[in-house]
Write a protein that holds these residues in place. Sequence first.
Motif, PDB file in Angstrom:
ATOM      1  N   ARG A  15       0.679  -1.018  -0.079  1.00  0.00           N
ATOM      2  CA  ARG A  15      -0.169   0.004   0.262  1.00  0.00           C
ATOM      3  C   ARG A  15       0.643   1.171  -0.020  1.00  0.00           C
ATOM      4  NH1 ARG A  15      -4.941   1.569   0.230  1.00  0.00           N
ATOM      5  NH2 ARG A  15      -5.557  -1.048   0.781  1.00  0.00           N
ATOM      6  N   TYR A  21       0.764   5.269   0.306  1.00  0.00           N
ATOM      7  CA  TYR A  21      -0.437   6.100   1.036  1.00  0.00           C
ATOM      8  C   TYR A  21       0.345   7.865   0.676  1.00  0.00           C
ATOM      9  CZ  TYR A  21       0.886   4.856   5.264  1.00  0.00           C
ATOM     10  OH  TYR A  21       1.447   4.367   6.465  1.00  0.00           O
ATOM     11  N   GLU A  50      -8.302  -2.764  -0.693  1.00  0.00           N
ATOM     12  CA  GLU A  50     -10.146  -2.476   0.264  1.00  0.00           C
ATOM     13  C   GLU A  50     -10.443  -2.348  -1.578  1.00  0.00           C
ATOM     14  OE1 GLU A  50     -10.959  -1.705   3.424  1.00  0.00           O
ATOM     15  OE2 GLU A  50      -8.704  -2.074   3.706  1.00  0.00           O
ATOM     16  N   ASP A  93     -11.909   0.421  -2.859  1.00  0.00           N
ATOM     17  CA  ASP A  93     -12.108   1.823  -3.402  1.00  0.00           C
ATOM     18  C   ASP A  93     -10.813   1.570  -4.435  1.00  0.00           C
ATOM     19  OD1 ASP A  93     -11.094   2.300  -1.037  1.00  0.00           O
ATOM     20  OD2 ASP A  93     -11.990   4.484  -0.942  1.00  0.00           O
ATOM     21  N   ASP A  94     -10.063   0.694  -3.355  1.00  0.00           N
ATOM     22  CA  ASP A  94      -8.495   0.907  -3.966  1.00  0.00           C
ATOM     23  C   ASP A  94      -8.285   0.940  -5.717  1.00  0.00           C
ATOM     24  OD1 ASP A  94      -7.506   1.344  -1.651  1.00  0.00           O
ATOM     25  OD2 ASP A  94      -6.713  -0.724  -1.412  1.00  0.00           O
ATOM     26  N   ASP A 108      -5.360   4.175  -2.396  1.00  0.00           N
ATOM     27  CA  ASP A 108      -6.793   4.676  -2.196  1.00  0.00           C
ATOM     28  C   ASP A 108      -7.190   6.106  -2.691  1.00  0.00           C
ATOM     29  OD1 ASP A 108      -6.334   7.154   0.190  1.00  0.00           O
ATOM     30  OD2 ASP A 108      -4.871   5.307   0.791  1.00  0.00           O
TER      31      ASP A 108
END
Length: 120
Positions: free
Chosen positions: A40, A42, A62, A64-65, A78
């Motif tokens: 990830r 971010y 996730e 909505d990733d 994200d």
Amino acid sequence: MSTTDDSPQHSGISVTEAAASEAISLLESEDMDTDIAGLRLYVQQGGCAGLSYGMRFDHEPEEDDTVYEHHGLRVFVDPASMNYIEGSVLDYEGGLQGEGFHVENPNVVSECGCGESFRT
């Protein structure tokens, strides 16, 4: 949304072969399934310039990733972070000055002196 591309130049997030290889080795050392798990990437508030990068391993993306896959590495981003890092390249650098992951971000207008935070 999912994207697969091994070319270093395209919109979204790109990953060099060196960064992918290092991240996959670390994922495997944590006994994570590299077919599902990923890195990830971010952006978070903090640092003297206002924003800083964060990275961690996640077992799965996730809902909505955006998921990118480069050189066998899955990268999860994200929607809020994508606004700041669209077009970036994740690289891994080693050597006498220390080693680690580095984000080359075309959206950065200034960085702090230590290179740990940035402003867009």
